[in-house]
Design a protein around this motif. Sequence first.
Motif, short mmCIF file in Angstrom:
data_model
loop_
_atom_site.label_atom_id
_atom_site.label_comp_id
_atom_site.label_asym_id
_atom_site.label_seq_id
_atom_site.Cartn_x
_atom_site.Cartn_y
_atom_site.Cartn_z
N GLU A 135 0.83 -1.21 0.00
CA GLU A 135 0.00 0.00 0.00
C GLU A 135 0.87 1.26 0.00
OE1 GLU A 135 -3.99 -0.52 2.43
OE2 GLU A 135 -2.36 -1.59 3.44
N TYR A 136 1.97 1.23 0.76
CA TYR A 136 2.89 2.38 0.76
C TYR A 136 3.53 2.55 -0.61
CZ TYR A 136 2.58 2.99 5.82
OH TYR A 136 2.14 3.25 7.09
N LYS A 137 3.92 1.45 -1.20
CA LYS A 137 4.56 1.51 -2.51
C LYS A 137 3.60 2.07 -3.55
CE LYS A 137 7.44 -1.29 -5.59
NZ LYS A 137 8.02 -2.65 -5.82
N ALA A 138 2.34 1.65 -3.48
CA ALA A 138 1.33 2.14 -4.41
C ALA A 138 1.07 3.64 -4.22
CB ALA A 138 0.03 1.36 -4.24
N ALA A 139 1.30 4.12 -2.99
CA ALA A 139 1.10 5.54 -2.70
C ALA A 139 2.28 6.40 -3.15
CB ALA A 139 0.86 5.74 -1.21
N GLY A 140 3.37 5.74 -3.58
CA GLY A 140 4.52 6.49 -4.09
C GLY A 140 5.73 6.47 -3.20
N ALA A 141 5.70 5.70 -2.11
CA ALA A 141 6.84 5.63 -1.20
C ALA A 141 7.93 4.73 -1.76
CB ALA A 141 6.40 5.11 0.17
N GLU A 142 9.16 4.99 -1.32
CA GLU A 142 10.29 4.10 -1.59
C GLU A 142 10.51 3.26 -0.34
OE1 GLU A 142 15.16 4.28 -2.09
OE2 GLU A 142 13.97 6.03 -2.73
N LEU A 143 10.41 1.95 -0.46
CA LEU A 143 10.60 1.06 0.68
C LEU A 143 12.08 0.83 0.91
CD1 LEU A 143 7.75 -1.52 0.01
CD2 LEU A 143 7.77 0.31 1.71
N VAL A 144 12.50 0.91 2.18
CA VAL A 144 13.91 0.77 2.55
C VAL A 144 14.02 -0.31 3.62
CG1 VAL A 144 15.93 1.95 3.48
CG2 VAL A 144 14.30 3.22 2.06
N ASP A 145 14.88 -1.30 3.37
CA ASP A 145 15.02 -2.42 4.31
C ASP A 145 15.79 -2.04 5.57
OD1 ASP A 145 13.56 -4.19 2.74
OD2 ASP A 145 15.33 -4.80 1.59
N ASP A 146 16.85 -1.24 5.43
CA ASP A 146 17.72 -0.89 6.55
C ASP A 146 17.36 0.50 7.06
OD1 ASP A 146 19.72 -0.38 8.38
OD2 ASP A 146 21.35 -1.11 7.10
N VAL A 147 16.90 0.59 8.31
CA VAL A 147 16.48 1.88 8.86
C VAL A 147 17.63 2.88 8.91
CG1 VAL A 147 16.92 1.30 11.30
CG2 VAL A 147 15.12 2.95 10.70
N ALA A 148 18.88 2.39 8.99
CA ALA A 148 20.03 3.30 9.00
C ALA A 148 20.07 4.12 7.71
CB ALA A 148 21.32 2.52 9.18
N ASP A 149 19.64 3.52 6.61
CA ASP A 149 19.60 4.24 5.34
C ASP A 149 18.53 5.33 5.36
OD1 ASP A 149 21.61 2.64 4.34
OD2 ASP A 149 20.24 1.23 3.36
N VAL A 150 17.42 5.07 6.05
CA VAL A 150 16.37 6.08 6.17
C VAL A 150 16.93 7.32 6.88
CG1 VAL A 150 14.11 6.64 7.17
CG2 VAL A 150 14.52 4.36 6.19
N TYR A 151 17.61 7.07 8.02
CA TYR A 151 18.19 8.19 8.78
C TYR A 151 19.29 8.89 8.00
CZ TYR A 151 15.62 6.95 13.03
OH TYR A 151 14.63 6.73 13.95
N ALA A 152 20.06 8.14 7.26
CA ALA A 152 21.19 8.71 6.53
C ALA A 152 20.74 9.61 5.38
CB ALA A 152 22.09 7.59 5.99
N ARG A 153 19.62 9.27 4.74
CA ARG A 153 19.20 9.99 3.55
C ARG A 153 18.17 11.09 3.81
NH1 ARG A 153 17.06 5.60 -0.49
NH2 ARG A 153 16.58 7.50 -1.67
N ALA A 154 17.39 10.97 4.86
CA ALA A 154 16.25 11.87 5.04
C ALA A 154 16.66 13.26 5.53
CB ALA A 154 15.25 11.26 6.02
N ASP A 155 15.93 14.26 5.05
CA ASP A 155 16.06 15.63 5.57
C ASP A 155 15.18 15.79 6.81
OD1 ASP A 155 17.63 16.59 3.30
OD2 ASP A 155 15.76 16.37 2.16
N VAL A 156 14.05 15.08 6.80
CA VAL A 156 13.08 15.17 7.89
C VAL A 156 12.70 13.76 8.32
CG1 VAL A 156 10.83 16.04 8.63
CG2 VAL A 156 12.14 17.30 6.89
N ILE A 157 12.75 13.50 9.61
CA ILE A 157 12.32 12.22 10.18
C ILE A 157 10.99 12.44 10.89
CG2 ILE A 157 12.78 10.42 11.89
CD1 ILE A 157 14.61 10.13 9.53
N LEU A 158 10.00 11.66 10.53
CA LEU A 158 8.70 11.71 11.21
C LEU A 158 8.55 10.45 12.06
CD1 LEU A 158 6.34 12.90 8.31
CD2 LEU A 158 7.68 14.29 9.90
N LYS A 159 8.32 10.63 13.36
CA LYS A 159 8.16 9.50 14.27
C LYS A 159 6.93 9.72 15.15
CE LYS A 159 11.43 7.85 16.82
NZ LYS A 159 10.80 6.49 16.80
#
Length: 385
Positions: A49-73
């Motif tokens: 469902e996230y992929k269909a909405a246009g999200a890029e799925l990332v397996d390693d959360v470290a990559d999310v933190y490394a690439r993002a300008d904004v983290i939403l938690k």
Amino acid sequence: MIIGIPKEIMHDEGRVSAIPETVKKMVADGATVLVESGAGVGSFYSDEEYKAAGAELVDDVADVYARADVILKVKEPLFNEAKGVHEVDMMKKGQYLITFIHPASPVNHEMVKNLAAKGVISITLDGIPRISRAQNMDALTSMSTCAGYKGIMLAANDLAKFVPQIFCAVGMIKPANVMVIGTGVGGLQAIATAKRLGAVVYAADIRPDAAEQAKSLGAKVIDLGVPASEAVGEGGYAKRISDEWLEKERAVIAEHIKDMDIVFCSALIPGKLAPILITEDMVKSMKAGSVIVDISIDQGGNCAITTPGERDVKHGVVLEGIKNIPGMLPTSSTWMFANNIYNLLKFLAKDGEMALDMNDVIVQSSLVTIDGEIVHKGAKEAMGL
């Protein structure tokens, strides 16, 4: 702008900070959205469902933190046991973090200091003011609604007796007595839920308007004896009262608490530590098998002996210090939360980039760290800075 959505790692936390509906909006706004694989499972949103909405799925959360300008938690940064590293240590200078931080709570002080040292620009959702133009960003109100409902359901489950009045072959069993301390959004929802379950409900709040609202829901109001001039602060919130008045308030609560089967604690002071209204001696005075649900625990708790994040039994009384009660309603609470945080992000971002207006009251009251400094007033006061 690249937005990162990590999976929540708090024990039993089912919520997530974005749903496919809000991801689609972010993408339409021009953002790239990184979603950690499995982030929505606890709220029953699939990766597909996230992929269909246009999200890029990332397996390693470290990559999310490394690439993002904004983290939403949803919840404050914690130690990630699977990665063997604290979430703050995966963040970087100039990165934005938007979540519930509860920076005044002592358990979070070290984490907040580390956010500042890292150069993270952090914004806490519990600092969003309750003003009309911030209403659709007010995640605290949304989550308080969930906590008020589910907190009473937890108490009913813990209680070793019926909540409503019961007639049976051997006679009548009296209904449970419930006292709600602090009748803001969460407290009012607790009153309504306890009434629906058939309890006799009492309410206590130092603010006359809040007490009147509790009365309108059918609660019996306990007069705490604190003058409105001492009790009501900016925006109608409760303000910190003097130690003398606090002692008088505790004395009134002590008179009633020994007769209660359930006590629901939700008395908060915006951006500051929650007042201690129930002492250990008061807990000792309660009937064995009684229950205290302390939803103010994120800001220190209203009961002196509540264990943060845990369910305990002390002096024969069940103490619910669970920190993520809204997470027990993951579908409803996530839908509310995700829309709140999207609306805040939309307000803060200009032309596809984050742009904080330091003269805006929403920014002033919710900003915790920036430029390597802790700027949140309540946090600084609690830390003695």
